[in-house]
Design an enzyme around this catalytic site. Sequence first.
Site, mmCIF file in Angstrom:
data_model
loop_
_atom_site.group_PDB
_atom_site.id
_atom_site.type_symbol
_atom_site.label_atom_id
_atom_site.label_comp_id
_atom_site.label_asym_id
_atom_site.label_seq_id
_atom_site.Cartn_x
_atom_site.Cartn_y
_atom_site.Cartn_z
ATOM 1 N N SER A 1 -25.040 24.242 -130.356
ATOM 2 C CA SER A 1 -25.560 25.098 -131.413
ATOM 3 C C SER A 1 -25.367 26.553 -131.026
ATOM 4 O O SER A 1 -25.339 26.899 -129.841
ATOM 5 C CB SER A 1 -27.050 24.813 -131.630
ATOM 6 N N TYR B 1 -35.337 23.355 -128.168
ATOM 7 C CA TYR B 1 -34.075 23.037 -128.842
ATOM 8 C C TYR B 1 -32.926 23.833 -128.232
ATOM 9 O O TYR B 1 -31.871 23.279 -127.910
ATOM 10 C CB TYR B 1 -34.198 23.342 -130.337
#
Length: 318
Positions: free
Chosen positions: A191, A206
């Site tokens: 990401s 995350y």
Amino acid sequence: MEICTYFKSQPTWLLILFTIGSISIFKFIFTLLRSFYIYFLRPGKNLRKYGSWALITGPTDGIGKAFAFELAQKGLNLVLVARNPDKLKDVSAAIRSKYSQIQILTVVMDFSGDIDEGVKRIKETIEGLEIGILINNAGISYPFAKYFHEVDDELLNNLIKINVEGTTKVTHAVLPSMLKRKRGAIVNMSSGAASLIPSYPFYSIYAGAKTYVDQFSKCLHVEYKKSGIDVQCQVPLYVATKMTCIRKASFLVASPEGYAKVALRFIGYEARCTPYWPHALMGAVVSAFPESVFETFNIKRCLQIRKKGLLKESRKKE
């Protein structure tokens, strides 16, 4: 001769500055031309050369589902791995209705549950198959921005288990068969929170998990590139999926289908890439600013997301 005389007459410090400036300009032009070639001219590789089957985790929604359709269009048979048997059945039927020649196998696996049992089922399913491409797409993020101490135990465990343990163990299960054939491609989805953005506050677990995926992929790329295995970490920013809670695609927000289409063209090239060029452009702009400037903006943005999320959560409890 006049030009040479002119340069010789200049002070040394000015010549040094001129040289440095020239090198910087040539480097910028080279980077610009190289990026243009990579994003708009470079052809994708023949993915069937890796093998006749592709395995995708998290293929029932978003990017994973789009990957499944794109790979089927290119003639690859599919092994789809997800936790919901009904959704697996639906996406398989949808792909078969469009690409009737494609073989599809499914594996029911809950990445938040018993991963070892799920991996065992994957191994049994792929026994004897030419798995040429593995796309580790299964992952979760926060429902909305939260301070680290606000994250409950269930979400904390799932963020690590699904994003880190799941990716690692599925790769460990599929890699040996690729090594036997000395060919294969592994794509791990990271990401922008891990690579393109300096820090990602209120999504700390995350971001940390996706940073693991990034480093894990780079290490495997170095370990196995001489064995015919292309390991790649893809680093998207915003994509309109359920996980990101973004409903509509735009110039800076890729649709799952748009992202998957360009992402397949990058398989087999760089160890880490950002296939959707507006995302790469956004990352370049962010990196041009001092970290403190971006952090100030990002904190405000994430606090607004947190405020909306808490309000929505409180309404559900009423």
